[in-house]
Design an enzyme around this catalytic site. Sequence first.
Site, PDB file in Angstrom:
ATOM      1  N   ASN A 186      -9.981   0.232   0.132  1.00  0.00           N
ATOM      2  CA  ASN A 186      -8.358   0.502   0.502  1.00  0.00           C
ATOM      3  C   ASN A 186      -8.305  -0.888  -1.124  1.00  0.00           C
ATOM      4  OD1 ASN A 186      -5.362  -0.195   0.838  1.00  0.00           O
ATOM      5  ND2 ASN A 186      -5.994  -1.318   2.759  1.00  0.00           N
ATOM      6  N   HIS A 215      -3.440   7.492   2.788  1.00  0.00           N
ATOM      7  CA  HIS A 215      -3.485   5.982   2.696  1.00  0.00           C
ATOM      8  C   HIS A 215      -4.855   5.564   2.639  1.00  0.00           C
ATOM      9  CE1 HIS A 215      -3.639   1.865   1.585  1.00  0.00           C
ATOM     10  NE2 HIS A 215      -3.362   1.679   2.241  1.00  0.00           N
ATOM     11  N   CYS A 241       0.773  -1.266  -0.311  1.00  0.00           N
ATOM     12  CA  CYS A 241      -0.089   0.086   0.051  1.00  0.00           C
ATOM     13  C   CYS A 241       0.770   1.020  -0.027  1.00  0.00           C
ATOM     14  CB  CYS A 241      -1.128  -0.259   1.608  1.00  0.00           C
ATOM     15  SG  CYS A 241      -2.874  -1.417   1.155  1.00  0.00           S
TER      16      CYS A 241
END
Length: 362
Positions: free
Chosen positions: A281, A251, A113
């Site tokens: 996500n 994020h 990520c």
Amino acid sequence: MTQCYAEITGWGKCLPPATLSNHDLSTFLDTSDEWIQSRTGIEQRRISHVNTSDLATVAAQHAIACAGVSVEEIDLIIVATCSPDSLIPNIASRVQQNLGIPSAAAFDLNAACTGFLYGLETATRLMQASHYRHALVIGAERLSFYLDWTKRDTAVLFGDGAGAVVLSKTEQKVGLQDAQIGCDAQGRDILAVPKFGTAMDRFDADNGYWAFDFVGKEIFKRAVRGMGAAAQQVLARSGLSTEEIDVVIPHQANIRIIQTLCDLAGIAQDKAFVNIHRYGNTSAATVPIALCEALEQGKIKPHDDLLVAAFGAGLTWGAGHIRWGERITPLGKSDAQLPSCDHTALDLLSKAIEHCKRHQSE
């Protein structure tokens, strides 16, 4: 020698059309819309009917048009992904082929990520140190491929998508000014797909299933600690106070993590751009998608100071200070889009869901 910088001159995104809602998940998981939203902030996510490189290509086409450069001018391509179509060759070469770029350097980067921030730092420093004029940095993921659809803790979190930026060399003091990236390897096993790759028994009849390890509480603690420390280091080196940060692009992993990050950094929560409710996500794609949408919605103004922060499997983490340039609107537009999809998200996932259910019952 004149100092040069890497300005973000183009931005683009690609979200597959099939939407998987929380209600859809509740048809085959023991969960509910209220349970998911209260714990994550997620309302829905996208499920892709195409490969990761296809998502990356469309996002790149929009970013290149936005920058007003030709594909021939792109001389560096970095694709941040942990869900590539293939390991050999990399998918950056597929994107290069799809775009018709003649001879750019092209490679994939896997920091999960945090991958886009790693890619942004890498491209910026390569441009400052070498001859590259225009770089394409992409975050693209098809995480739905990995998921065990019987496990609520991970099935509700992730989605598919891609975002991209074009960096252009300039003498103006804009672009990524400073970054702090790192990795807390002591936590590498708490967020992992441990047997995908050469650790997998290639002759096992059950190769279509693999574990997705996820220890949520520990991830939360380490994520906030890693991102928070990185953000403080970046702000200190940049000489910026928290009040001088105009926009935070975090994020998009969990709304609680975003809120806690802002609180620890001493930055007002309303400065954080949030779109996790729409996409979940998307790993390396969350930051470039959020950046693109923040610009589309007028959240970023000329000369704004941005704080970017992310964490991911590894456990990788990072933060960066971006000084925005003058332009906040595209120079051009692309009509690039994915092939049409006549299936719902549940249709696309039906075989995967059944496979995971069978594996659980065995």
